[in-house]
Scaffold this active site. Structure first.
Site, PDB file in Angstrom:
ATOM      1  N   ASP A 328     100.631  80.082  35.141  1.00 30.79           N
ATOM      2  CA  ASP A 328     100.626  79.066  36.174  1.00 30.79           C
ATOM      3  C   ASP A 328     102.054  78.945  36.702  1.00 30.79           C
ATOM      4  O   ASP A 328     103.016  79.183  35.966  1.00 30.79           O
ATOM      5  CB  ASP A 328     100.145  77.746  35.575  1.00 30.79           C
ATOM      6  CG  ASP A 328      99.959  76.669  36.629  1.00 30.79           C
ATOM      7  OD1 ASP A 328      99.582  77.019  37.758  1.00 30.79           O
ATOM      8  OD2 ASP A 328     100.191  75.493  36.323  1.00 30.79           O
ATOM      9  N   ASP A 615      97.915  73.964  32.424  1.00 28.80           N
ATOM     10  CA  ASP A 615      98.144  72.581  32.008  1.00 28.80           C
ATOM     11  C   ASP A 615      97.018  71.635  32.415  1.00 28.80           C
ATOM     12  O   ASP A 615      96.951  70.514  31.936  1.00 28.80           O
ATOM     13  CB  ASP A 615      99.467  72.053  32.576  1.00 28.80           C
ATOM     14  CG  ASP A 615      99.520  72.137  34.097  1.00 28.80           C
ATOM     15  OD1 ASP A 615      98.519  72.563  34.713  1.00 28.80           O
ATOM     16  OD2 ASP A 615     100.558  71.776  34.679  1.00 28.80           O
ATOM     17  N   ASP A 619      92.133  74.576  33.853  1.00 32.38           N
ATOM     18  CA  ASP A 619      92.677  75.760  33.185  1.00 32.38           C
ATOM     19  C   ASP A 619      91.994  76.029  31.841  1.00 32.38           C
ATOM     20  O   ASP A 619      92.102  77.130  31.303  1.00 32.38           O
ATOM     21  CB  ASP A 619      94.183  75.593  32.927  1.00 32.38           C
ATOM     22  CG  ASP A 619      94.993  75.556  34.209  1.00 32.38           C
ATOM     23  OD1 ASP A 619      94.651  76.323  35.127  1.00 32.38           O
ATOM     24  OD2 ASP A 619      95.941  74.762  34.300  1.00 32.38           O
TER      25      ASP A 619
END
Length: 876
Positions: A328, A615, A619
């Site tokens: 990410d 996070d 996800d």
């Protein structure tokens, strides 16, 4: 005040709702904590220390040693019997202590990654550990939070909760604040309650805590469960299989040696049994299992100190094989400190500092930014709570002296449609000058498609294709600079009413606010280090493709010839198309949870070991699917932490690369420790077999081999496990996880080095045997084998020579060597121990000199070979 008081009395819940603006006082919290205890679940019946101790004797190899002790007793070798049993008990004590330490370490790791809760205490919003929540607390829940206690919903804003941990149903449950008697309906139908252990997947709510710890629905389940043992890692399973096969081989060879000793050499039964016992003791790597456990434990502790908290031990082994990191962007590769930059409103592109609040459009843009967000920022303490993007909006208001909390108090939120990654929008309802107004923020492409008008200083004008094109051009310009852009719009309702998704249309477009989350300086180097180590870094983000590509290029992820793909483009690809283009795609933008899983799947189809960072709630599925799921410890939701196998305490991409290096180092150290232990045992096996075949007296007493295996060998093996990570680890390609730890190369080294040590040991035996003194010969062989294995510890620190590794880089290896020498000296020269270990009374300093010279010889030979090999590599 009982838990039932809160749950069953709607009137009392309403009274609590009226006082929910302040929460509990410190005195009330202390009183209820004393009454209800900490908010923790009982972990069931734990094993007693005695049970753990008894389990140390279940291993088949230990049973063989017990049989050896019995045989030793039958042969009237009382000293050996006593020592064998003493060593077995000592080993069991060490195993018990290690188990208890591991339990304690696991508890500390659980505490480091335990959930937190946002509560109202004394009129202030604070974040506290979940264990400190008490009945009566007012908890504030948001999407991504784990519910840490049972509670009644006081205020509900489109709350949806996943209660699969309680009900087994994976579909989210919509919640309401309507009063329902909890005893009259099934658990899944209690819409006005939330339960500990469930996960908030959508919306937010204010909740009155009704039950904590064992007084929750989850506590009832915990009360029925016994403690679940932790699964063994693949490495441990591999070593257990090896031990089982080794035990069978040992028993077969011992039987063969016993038969040969009787029928070929004419030895008596007891002498033949002693040969078999000596061979069994020589072959069994008693310390192997505990050494591997200790090395893994040291590795996880080292990683924890470097901000990588390992939840799943097998992650340590898998880290060394990672070949793709899907990361990410926000907070991991970047600083997660969004700061406002340029603003577009009323046809003008301005710096954020240049906003003019006298301009109606610019003033309304700022108003929409503050009202359609939840973040708060405390300038005095420098702390902020909320999404970094929304914090940037609050910071923009502060530049003009606008306090977000007072501003929101002037225009209370009357309704809300919370943000989610599918809609890419968030909407809030307010009374603006008597008109119910919905402010919406979100992705520019979504809002432009739903906007009919554009707000200008002259008023609303029609949103023509030309105006859309102009706004899109500005957005592209900002994105090319690596800026993240949020669009804002509003629509008016006829009356205040609950919002629905149908209300998010027919907007009047207000403007754009851009912000930047600069790359972490250390992430640039980490990406380069990963590339050098054969690890591909892929950026996966919800940002626009152009913005993501600009940041990826700054980080070194996006190179010339690479491709960036949006979620929409990914949807149009078949799996076959994706497989063809996969190696070229470095950036995925505007992706959904399904896209992330698909990307991980695609790399895994190519046989890659994939690490995935994240996070958010969205996800979690990909984190679970990846070989190594990595959650953010600071900004990560409890859902993502629960799904991950590793948590980054500092949310830093560079920490992942450090963890990969440590994972490679831990695996290399374990492999080197195994090489050290098994090569030494192989030397003992060769010696016993040779003596048996040649009709010589048994070269070692069982007590000698136990002393070597459990005392003098354990210290160097642990020291090898403490070997620091070498710089060259990142110059190697990722390890193939299918390759067995005992591969042909390692087995060849074990056999060759074991044979070398066996040769010098038997030379020492013959030196002592010259006068026909079997006791002196045994003492010489034992001493030489012990010291040779201590020297051999330096050989097994790494593949390079000791001159390149340097003694000073691992002080533990030096300490282990001298500790082993001291232990050997005590056995050879202390009168009581000399008798116990059957040391020859005529052992002299001359014999000692011969033993030292012979023991050093294998290490000299091995180091010369390493030097020659090192010179060969240098020329290449």
């Amino acid at each position: 005040m009982s838990e039932a008081y809160y749950r069953k009395t709607p009137q009392q819940a309403l009274e609590a709702q009226q006082s929910a603006s302040t929460g509990l006082t410190d005195q009330e919290v202390a009183s209820r904590r004393q009454q209800f205890g900490p908010n923790k679940l009982s972990e069931g019946k734990k094993k007693s220390t005695l049970q753990v101790f008894a389990e140390q004797f279940k291993d088949l190899l230990v049973i063989i040693l017990i049989i050896a002790a019995v045989i030793s007793a039958l042969s009237e070798n009382v000293e050996s019997t006593i020592v064998i049993f003493a060593v077995l008990i000592l080993n069991a004590i060490l195993g018990t202590v290690q188990y208890l330490k591991a339990e304690k370490s696991l508890e500390s790791l659980k505490a480091m990654s335990s959930p937190t809760a946002k509560v109202l205490r004394g009129g202030a919003r604070v974040e506290i550990p979940s264990a400190d929540v008490v009945p009566g607390d007012i908890v504030l829940l948001e999407a991504g939070d784990m519910v840490v206690a049972d509670g009644r919903i006081l205020e509900n804003f489109s709350l949806k909760v996943n209660e699969s941990s309680l009900t087994g149903e994976s579909e989210g449950v919509d919640k309401t604040e309507e009063a329902i008697d909890a005893d009259q309906v099934a658990l899944g139908d209690q819409k006005n309650m939330v339960f500990s252990g469930s996960l908030v997947t959508y919306g937010r709510a204010t909740v009155l805590v009704t039950g904590t710890g064992m007084n929750t629905e989850l506590g009832k389940i915990a009360a029925l469960m016994n403690q679940t043992q932790q699964r063994k890692t693949p490495l441990q399973q591999s070593l257990d299989d090896f031990s089982a096969k080794l035990a069978i081989v040992i028993m077969a060879i011992c039987a063969l040696v016993f038969a040969l000793s009787i029928f070929r050499t004419g030895m008596g039964v007891l002498d033949s049994l002693m040969f078999a016992v000596a061979l069994a003791v020589a072959a069994i790597p008693e310390a192997l299992s505990s050494i591997v456990t200790i090395v893994l434990a040291m590795g996880t502790q080292k990683m924890a100190k470097q901000n990588a908290i390992i939840k799943d031990l097998k992650a340590v082994e898998s880290l060394g094989s990672v070949s793709v990191i899907c990361s990410d962007k926000t907070g991991t590769l970047t600083q997660n400190k969004m700061t406002p930059q340029k603003v577009y409103a009323d046809g003008s592109l301005l710096e954020g500092d240049d906003l003019e609040l006298v301009n109606d459009v610019q003033r309304l843009l700022l108003k929409a930014a503050l009202l359609a967000s939840d973040a708060t920022n405390n300038e005095e303490t420098g702390t902020s709570i909320g999404d970094p993007t929304e914090v940037a909006l609050v910071m923009l208001g502060e530049k003009f002296g606008v306090n977000e909390e007072s501003y929101r108090a002037q225009h209370p939120r009357l309704g809300e449609l919370a943000f989610d990654s599918d809609r890419k929008l968030m909407s809030t309802l307010h009374d603006i000058d008597g008109v119910p107004t919905v402010f919406t923020k979100g992705a520019i492409d979504v809002l432009l498609d739903r906007s009919k008008w554009l707000l200008t200083r002259e008023g609303k004008v029609e949103m023509t294709p030309q105006r859309k094109e102009e706004i899109a051009r500005v957005n592209m310009e900002l994105s090319m600079e690596g800026l993240r852009v949020l669009a804002f719009a509003y629509t008016e309702l006829e009356a205040v009413r609950p919002l629905t998704l149908e209300d998010e249309k027919d907007f009047t477009f207000i403007g754009l606010i851009s912000m930047i989350d600069p790359p972490r300086p250390e992430a640039v180097q980490a990406v380069a280090d990963a590339k050098r180590g054969g690890i591909r870094t892929i950026m996966i983000t919800g940002d626009h493709k152009v913005t993501a590509s600009a940041i990826a290029r700054q980080l070194g992820i996006f190179q010339d010839g690479d491709q960036a793909v949006s979620g929409l483009e990914l949807d149009q690809m078949s799996d076959a198309d994706l497989d063809v283009r996969l190696d070229k795609i470095s950036v995925y933008a505007r992706v959904s949870p399904e896209h992330k899983i698909r990307i991980v799947n695609a790399w895994q189809r190519k046989g890659k070991i994939v690490s995935m960072t994240g996070d958010g709630v969205n996800d979690a599925p990909a984190l679970k699917k990846a070989d190594i799921g990595v959650a953010m410890g600071i900004t990560g939701t409890e859902v993502s932490k629960d799904a991950a196998s590793m948590i980054l305490a500092d949310d830093n991409f560079a920490t992942i690369v450090k963890a990969v290096v440590n994972g490679r180092s831990v695996y290399a150290n374990i492999k080197n420790a195994i090489q050290f232990l098994l090569s030494g045992n192989t030397a003992g096996i060769f010696c016993v077999l040779y003596a048996s075949l040649m009709g010589l007296p048994v070269p070692f007493q069982p007590v000698h081999l136990l002393f070597i295996n459990l005392l003098t060998d354990s210290l160097p093996a642990i020291a090898i496990g403490m070997e620091p990570a070498r710089k060259g680890l990142l110059d190697q390609k990722p390890r193939d996880p299918k390759t067995p730890i005992l591969d042909r190369t390692l087995l060849g080294r074990i056999g060759g080095q074991g044979l070398l040590i066996a040769i010098v040991t038997m030379i020492a035996f013959y030196l002592g045997w010259q006068g026909g003194d079997a006791v002196l010969a045994s003492t010489m062989a034992f001493s030489t084998l012990t010291l040779a294995r201590l020297f051999h510890g330096f050989n097994c620190r790494g593949a390079e020579s000791i001159f390149r590794l340097k003694l000073s880089t691992n002080p533990a290896s030096i300490a282990a060597f001298f500790a082993g020498v001291v232990l050997l000296a005590l056995v050879l020269f202390v009168p009581g121990l000399k008798d116990l270990f059957l040391v020859s009374p005529v052992f002299t300093l001359a014999n000692l000199g011969e033993m030292v010279g012979l023991a050093l010889l294998p290490t000299v030979v091995i180091q010369i070979v390493k030097l020659i090999a090192g010179f060969g590599k240098a020329k290449d």
